[in-house]
Design a protein around this motif. Sequence first.
Motif, PDB file in Angstrom:
ATOM      1  N   LEU A  78      34.702 -26.428 -63.537  1.00  0.00           N
ATOM      2  CA  LEU A  78      35.285 -27.133 -64.640  1.00  0.00           C
ATOM      3  C   LEU A  78      36.505 -26.324 -64.970  1.00  0.00           C
ATOM      4  O   LEU A  78      37.458 -26.544 -65.327  1.00  0.00           O
ATOM      5  CB  LEU A  78      34.210 -27.086 -65.754  1.00  0.00           C
ATOM      6  CG  LEU A  78      34.592 -27.953 -67.047  1.00  0.00           C
ATOM      7  CD1 LEU A  78      34.507 -29.164 -66.467  1.00  0.00           C
ATOM      8  CD2 LEU A  78      33.167 -27.573 -67.758  1.00  0.00           C
ATOM      9  N   GLU A 129      29.498 -26.637 -60.524  1.00  0.00           N
ATOM     10  CA  GLU A 129      30.132 -27.255 -61.263  1.00  0.00           C
ATOM     11  C   GLU A 129      30.615 -26.764 -62.661  1.00  0.00           C
ATOM     12  O   GLU A 129      32.001 -26.941 -63.127  1.00  0.00           O
ATOM     13  CB  GLU A 129      29.429 -28.704 -61.552  1.00  0.00           C
ATOM     14  CG  GLU A 129      29.410 -29.655 -60.393  1.00  0.00           C
ATOM     15  CD  GLU A 129      28.438 -30.574 -60.463  1.00  0.00           C
ATOM     16  OE1 GLU A 129      28.135 -31.323 -59.306  1.00  0.00           O
ATOM     17  OE2 GLU A 129      27.629 -30.805 -61.697  1.00  0.00           O
ATOM     18  N   PHE A 149      20.798 -26.488 -62.431  1.00  0.00           N
ATOM     19  CA  PHE A 149      21.393 -26.835 -63.549  1.00  0.00           C
ATOM     20  C   PHE A 149      21.054 -25.998 -64.781  1.00  0.00           C
ATOM     21  O   PHE A 149      20.089 -25.249 -64.446  1.00  0.00           O
ATOM     22  CB  PHE A 149      20.810 -28.303 -64.147  1.00  0.00           C
ATOM     23  CG  PHE A 149      21.373 -29.394 -63.410  1.00  0.00           C
ATOM     24  CD1 PHE A 149      22.501 -30.003 -63.943  1.00  0.00           C
ATOM     25  CD2 PHE A 149      20.771 -30.184 -62.506  1.00  0.00           C
ATOM     26  CE1 PHE A 149      23.050 -31.049 -63.445  1.00  0.00           C
ATOM     27  CE2 PHE A 149      21.296 -31.084 -61.598  1.00  0.00           C
ATOM     28  CZ  PHE A 149      22.502 -31.652 -62.225  1.00  0.00           C
ATOM     29  N   PRO A 150      21.591 -25.712 -65.660  1.00  0.00           N
ATOM     30  CA  PRO A 150      21.529 -24.699 -66.720  1.00  0.00           C
ATOM     31  C   PRO A 150      19.938 -24.595 -67.254  1.00  0.00           C
ATOM     32  O   PRO A 150      19.445 -23.569 -67.559  1.00  0.00           O
ATOM     33  CB  PRO A 150      22.381 -25.028 -67.991  1.00  0.00           C
ATOM     34  CG  PRO A 150      23.731 -25.765 -67.266  1.00  0.00           C
ATOM     35  CD  PRO A 150      22.914 -26.406 -66.138  1.00  0.00           C
ATOM     36  N   ALA A 151      19.512 -25.665 -67.569  1.00  0.00           N
ATOM     37  CA  ALA A 151      18.019 -25.762 -67.950  1.00  0.00           C
ATOM     38  C   ALA A 151      17.234 -25.246 -66.738  1.00  0.00           C
ATOM     39  O   ALA A 151      16.038 -24.962 -67.150  1.00  0.00           O
ATOM     40  CB  ALA A 151      17.828 -27.289 -68.163  1.00  0.00           C
ATOM     41  N   GLU A 152      17.630 -25.066 -65.634  1.00  0.00           N
ATOM     42  CA  GLU A 152      16.817 -24.539 -64.596  1.00  0.00           C
ATOM     43  C   GLU A 152      16.996 -22.994 -64.271  1.00  0.00           C
ATOM     44  O   GLU A 152      16.422 -22.479 -63.404  1.00  0.00           O
ATOM     45  CB  GLU A 152      16.949 -25.300 -63.242  1.00  0.00           C
ATOM     46  CG  GLU A 152      16.545 -26.837 -63.442  1.00  0.00           C
ATOM     47  CD  GLU A 152      16.942 -27.645 -62.263  1.00  0.00           C
ATOM     48  OE1 GLU A 152      16.774 -28.875 -62.157  1.00  0.00           O
ATOM     49  OE2 GLU A 152      18.076 -27.231 -61.527  1.00  0.00           O
ATOM     50  N   LEU A 153      17.756 -22.397 -65.225  1.00  0.00           N
ATOM     51  CA  LEU A 153      18.138 -21.035 -64.912  1.00  0.00           C
ATOM     52  C   LEU A 153      17.734 -20.123 -66.264  1.00  0.00           C
ATOM     53  O   LEU A 153      17.524 -20.543 -67.024  1.00  0.00           O
ATOM     54  CB  LEU A 153      19.669 -20.779 -65.024  1.00  0.00           C
ATOM     55  CG  LEU A 153      20.403 -21.711 -63.745  1.00  0.00           C
ATOM     56  CD1 LEU A 153      21.943 -21.324 -64.233  1.00  0.00           C
ATOM     57  CD2 LEU A 153      19.999 -20.992 -62.513  1.00  0.00           C
ATOM     58  N   ASN A 211      26.635 -21.192 -73.460  1.00  0.00           N
ATOM     59  CA  ASN A 211      27.486 -22.208 -73.548  1.00  0.00           C
ATOM     60  C   ASN A 211      27.779 -22.785 -72.312  1.00  0.00           C
ATOM     61  O   ASN A 211      29.021 -23.010 -71.938  1.00  0.00           O
ATOM     62  CB  ASN A 211      28.656 -22.224 -74.403  1.00  0.00           C
ATOM     63  CG  ASN A 211      28.458 -21.788 -75.911  1.00  0.00           C
ATOM     64  OD1 ASN A 211      27.574 -21.891 -76.193  1.00  0.00           O
ATOM     65  ND2 ASN A 211      29.545 -21.963 -76.681  1.00  0.00           N
ATOM     66  N   LEU A 212      27.022 -23.297 -71.526  1.00  0.00           N
ATOM     67  CA  LEU A 212      27.048 -24.083 -70.175  1.00  0.00           C
ATOM     68  C   LEU A 212      27.059 -25.250 -70.437  1.00  0.00           C
ATOM     69  O   LEU A 212      26.280 -25.790 -71.387  1.00  0.00           O
ATOM     70  CB  LEU A 212      26.171 -23.697 -69.044  1.00  0.00           C
ATOM     71  CG  LEU A 212      26.267 -22.198 -68.687  1.00  0.00           C
ATOM     72  CD1 LEU A 212      25.075 -21.802 -67.626  1.00  0.00           C
ATOM     73  CD2 LEU A 212      27.379 -21.744 -68.201  1.00  0.00           C
ATOM     74  N   MET A 213      27.653 -26.370 -69.687  1.00  0.00           N
ATOM     75  CA  MET A 213      27.708 -27.800 -69.772  1.00  0.00           C
ATOM     76  C   MET A 213      26.289 -28.137 -69.212  1.00  0.00           C
ATOM     77  O   MET A 213      26.021 -27.955 -68.014  1.00  0.00           O
ATOM     78  CB  MET A 213      28.591 -28.499 -68.971  1.00  0.00           C
ATOM     79  CG  MET A 213      30.034 -28.224 -69.733  1.00  0.00           C
ATOM     80  SD  MET A 213      30.343 -29.534 -70.899  1.00  0.00           S
ATOM     81  CE  MET A 213      32.000 -29.159 -71.394  1.00  0.00           C
ATOM     82  N   PRO A 214      25.297 -28.892 -70.123  1.00  0.00           N
ATOM     83  CA  PRO A 214      23.787 -28.950 -69.568  1.00  0.00           C
ATOM     84  C   PRO A 214      23.844 -30.026 -68.499  1.00  0.00           C
ATOM     85  O   PRO A 214      23.044 -30.003 -67.589  1.00  0.00           O
ATOM     86  CB  PRO A 214      23.272 -29.328 -70.795  1.00  0.00           C
ATOM     87  CG  PRO A 214      24.221 -29.556 -71.782  1.00  0.00           C
ATOM     88  CD  PRO A 214      25.627 -29.077 -71.495  1.00  0.00           C
ATOM     89  N   SER A 215      25.030 -30.718 -68.446  1.00  0.00           N
ATOM     90  CA  SER A 215      25.081 -31.858 -67.395  1.00  0.00           C
ATOM     91  C   SER A 215      25.522 -31.499 -66.115  1.00  0.00           C
ATOM     92  O   SER A 215      25.744 -32.361 -65.360  1.00  0.00           O
ATOM     93  CB  SER A 215      25.309 -33.333 -68.130  1.00  0.00           C
ATOM     94  OG  SER A 215      26.715 -32.924 -68.307  1.00  0.00           O
ATOM     95  N   LEU A 216      25.957 -30.164 -66.223  1.00  0.00           N
ATOM     96  CA  LEU A 216      26.704 -29.746 -64.688  1.00  0.00           C
ATOM     97  C   LEU A 216      25.804 -28.623 -64.406  1.00  0.00           C
ATOM     98  O   LEU A 216      25.262 -27.644 -64.723  1.00  0.00           O
ATOM     99  CB  LEU A 216      28.001 -29.347 -65.178  1.00  0.00           C
ATOM    100  CG  LEU A 216      29.153 -30.594 -65.646  1.00  0.00           C
ATOM    101  CD1 LEU A 216      30.258 -29.601 -65.793  1.00  0.00           C
ATOM    102  CD2 LEU A 216      29.130 -31.576 -64.500  1.00  0.00           C
ATOM    103  N   THR A 217      25.831 -28.427 -62.865  1.00  0.00           N
ATOM    104  CA  THR A 217      25.359 -27.290 -62.036  1.00  0.00           C
ATOM    105  C   THR A 217      26.155 -26.340 -62.494  1.00  0.00           C
ATOM    106  O   THR A 217      27.262 -26.279 -62.806  1.00  0.00           O
ATOM    107  CB  THR A 217      25.205 -27.799 -60.650  1.00  0.00           C
ATOM    108  OG1 THR A 217      26.652 -28.014 -60.084  1.00  0.00           O
ATOM    109  CG2 THR A 217      24.458 -29.029 -60.270  1.00  0.00           C
TER     110      THR A 217
END
Lengths: 789, 247
Positions: free
Chosen positions: B122, B118, B149-153, B109-115
């Motif tokens: 939060l 970030e 970003f989460p999508a890159e992890l 549950n990370l915010m996808p639009s934040l690094t």
Amino acid sequence: MVSPLDRKLLRDIWRMKIQAVAIALVIAVGVLLLVMMDGLVNSLEQTRQAYYERYRLAEVFAPVKRAPDHVLQSIAQIEGVAAVEGRVVGGALIDIEGQAVPVRAQAVSLPDFSSPRLNDIYLAEGRRIDPRRREEILLLQGFADAHDLSPGDTLSATMNGSRRTFRIAGLAQSPEFLYSTAPGELVPDDARFAVIWMSEEALAAAYDVDGAFNQALIALERTAEPRAVIAKVDRILERYGGTGAYDLEDQISNKFITEEIRSLRMSSRSVPPIFMGVAAFLLYIVISRMIEAERMQIGLLKAFGYTSAEIGWHYFKFVVVIAAGGALLGCALGVISGQLMAAGVYQDVYKFPFLLFRVDPAAFVTAISVSIASASAGGLFVLRKVFALSPAVAMRPPAPADYSSSARLVAALRSVLDQPSRMIVRRIARQPMRTFAAVLGIGVGMGLSVGMLGVLGGFDKAVDLTYSVIDRSDASVALIEPLDQKTIFELRRMDGVIAVEPYRAVSVVLRNGVRSHRGGINGLISEPQLSRALSLDMSPIYIRADGITLSRTLANKLDISAGDLLTVEVREGRRPVLTLPVVNVAESLLGSPAYFELSALNEALSEPGRVSGAYLKLDMDKSTQVYEDLKNMPAVAGVSIKEEARASFQKMMDQGAGAMRYVMAVIAGIITFGIVYNTARIAFAERAHDLASLRVIGFTRGETAFVLLGELGVITLFAIPIGLLAGVGLAGAIAAAFSTDLYSISAEVGPVAMGIGTLAVLIASVIAGWMVKRDVDRLELVSALKSRE
Amino acid sequence: MQAAMSAPDQIDRNEPAFRVRGLTKTYGEGPAAVHALRGADLDIPDGELVVLLGASGSGKSTLLNILGGLDRASGGSAHFFDRELTAMSDAGLTAYRRHHVGFVFQFYNLMPSLTALENVELVTEIADNPLGAGEALGLVGLDKRVDHFPAELSGGEQQRVAIARAIAKRPTVLFCDEPTGALDSTTGRQVLRVLQDVNTELGTTVIIVTHAAATAAMAHRVINMADGTIREETVNKHRLSAEEIEW
Ligand SMILES: Nc1ncnc2c1ncn2[C@@H]1O[C@H](COP(=O)(O)OP(=O)(O)OP(=O)(O)O)[C@@H](O)[C@H]1O
Ligand SMILES: [Mg+2]
């Protein structure tokens, strides 16, 4: 430092930029309309006032047959009168070379050895007249331009029966002739009406009023009560043949511009809110979808201890940024289009020497706050969802959507539909409210377009009805004064005249209680063929002799209906005051006429057998000869040709407030497209994850796009009937806002408007679908599957 | 906005961190009702590392949600030190989560639009005495990936960002719902190590829900749930370190 939530906000806006721009544009066009119309109202009002003050326009006009100059002193002594000036005015006919029909003109005197105390002129070109040269005149600039006349040229005109040649010293404009029409006509045409200013002595000689005046101009003190002054002036002038003083409210030019400003103000209050409402609704749909999609993130923020208010504020800022961006853009566009309208349209119809488009700063404030408020109203509904959301959703795995309710429906369709089609049906059936909101959104957007098309049709119909159904003559003749029927026989005998229908026009003030209207009564024969009256259902009606038939606009203005008694103050001849019943209400599209049977009218006036003009049906092959002959009839004051009047009416409809309808039609189109595109975009955003899954299990791009676009297609099809219905409703509202005392527009949402509206929405969905399909094609499978929204 | 949430007042640390009595939770109504908790009784002393075990559907997440102030009980009581969670208003629960609780979710549950950074900020934004966001990421060994970003992890990296986010505020209690569920053994041990460090070094009470029974060996206390009740509670005399856990 920018807080992480604000960074999320900026990235979200960036991610949804096209959609954000589409919504901002919808808001922008609503604001554009508001700022432009409000600015036009403001500019017209202020410029008019400045113009009136600078050139000292009289506040009361008192026409009289012939009053000796010393009478002016008695008028000056009336309490409340600040200044008085007597002048001579008269009708004239101008001969234009190569044109069979002479142009009607108004001759106005200017004092010989002083500048006018009242009703001064604005000299646009050349110089003022030299009072010692009696042949010098100033000419109305609009007319001079229309005929390519300039200072130094000569002009030939007939005044009081004798023909003279004048030399143009200069071109002028006047606040008195901001909107200039030939007497008895409603629509201005620069080429067909002129004003000539000339030496008072020369003009008095031409009209046999030496040492006298036939119009008194009066300026009032600030505290003066115009009605009381008018009553006293009327008493003084009665024995000299006064036909009743009137104030600016009844001054033709001022009346038209007042009406224009009034209707512009009315539409500025009724039309932009419709557009803003649609924008707010759109924003509501987008934000609520966005919140739906971000439930998990909202739950997460709550789990971290962010308060509902903090989270609400975050999403609210999204609304505010888009609304404020749209509003600012709208303000800028509003100023630009206002300037274009002021210079290109209004200054063409209303002859202001200067017309600065200036927006009241308060209008910007209103526009921006209204758009933010209406967008927020949509946003507020959504915030309730944020508040209601439990933080525990963040802990749950993403709940698989519950499709159980649509299972039976799909089972029934199993044999008919293939798998992708069944997916479309499932989605639509599973979330009927969401589908309904999308259908409603597109429907309302389409309604706006259809409504505007209906209004466009209404304008065309008004022109057509007025000049093809109501007025079936080829030309009409106005006599210099009411004469006996002999003139009619003369007209009938002319070669080339097929039919003649006499009329009697009487200027009157109609009163019902406190409401009054200054205008005319049209005396027509009981079964007219050339100039008819139509019933509300558009069939021709008899002109009755037992009472007055009022046009609908007039009946509304006077708040009177058939069966009531109307007070008629006649402003000519012996000036009787009559009480007549209203017997019928007629449809009217142009002007606000009142009809009465010709001989009954004459009888009421105790002036049997009089006519003031006639409608003519001509053998068009011989029309030039007829016009030539009419020119030589001393009794004829002017001739107007129907086709020319129609052209000027059309021209006016295409300019002024009429031109606004094109602006709005374009805007309605933009909004419709904005909504369709948004719907497609939202559907795509919500389905990205599912669509990626489809691609992963082997669906082709085409099949995947079909699932998405098929849904959009079904929604569009459902939206069309709603759009048509909404269109009929909105057309009525917009048409009412466009109607004025001068012309009334009824919306006609006919098959053509419906067809074009439907086609436009279909094309919009194809384009929007195509734009979204490109995104489906580019869908990155891995990242779409990784992110859980 | 943040001033609206009052600063934490002193809590009475002499009480157990959690005292649960007859806690029930029912989802839905009538015949379709699901009794997720059927009267749970439990004490969790301050500063312990507790592992919660149990079959799927036994009510572990439900208990965690209620203790974490995410959800409300249907009956019974739950105390956080001297405060009664089950009697708190929504605003009270929000303040409780804000000042005392850290969460690590099963699904990151990370915010996808934040690094990554970030995402941690939060939480540090609204905390009273937080670690630096970079420092917290350092603790989970992610100092090199802060701007991704989460999508890159990877999944494990995302989970470590989630842990950094949860510990950055120096919470009084840390709730972890299957924190290692999606991780391989090495990454899983790394994650457990961080949790153990938080427990020993910061004195944070840590409650871990897991299906991996071996994890129980590193706990002070192991709680077994079944059918919405506490079936068994054992205290480990001898604890293993995260690295010694069998996977
Ligand atoms: N929102 C809900 N609505 C209805 N029932 C629910 C809801 N959340 C949980 N349940 C039910 O409550 C029971 C306990 O659920 P809970 O999530 O606490 O189990 P769990 O022990 O965490 O299981 P797992 O190990 O599978 O995560 C389950 O039977 C579950 O189906
Ligand atoms: Mg669970």
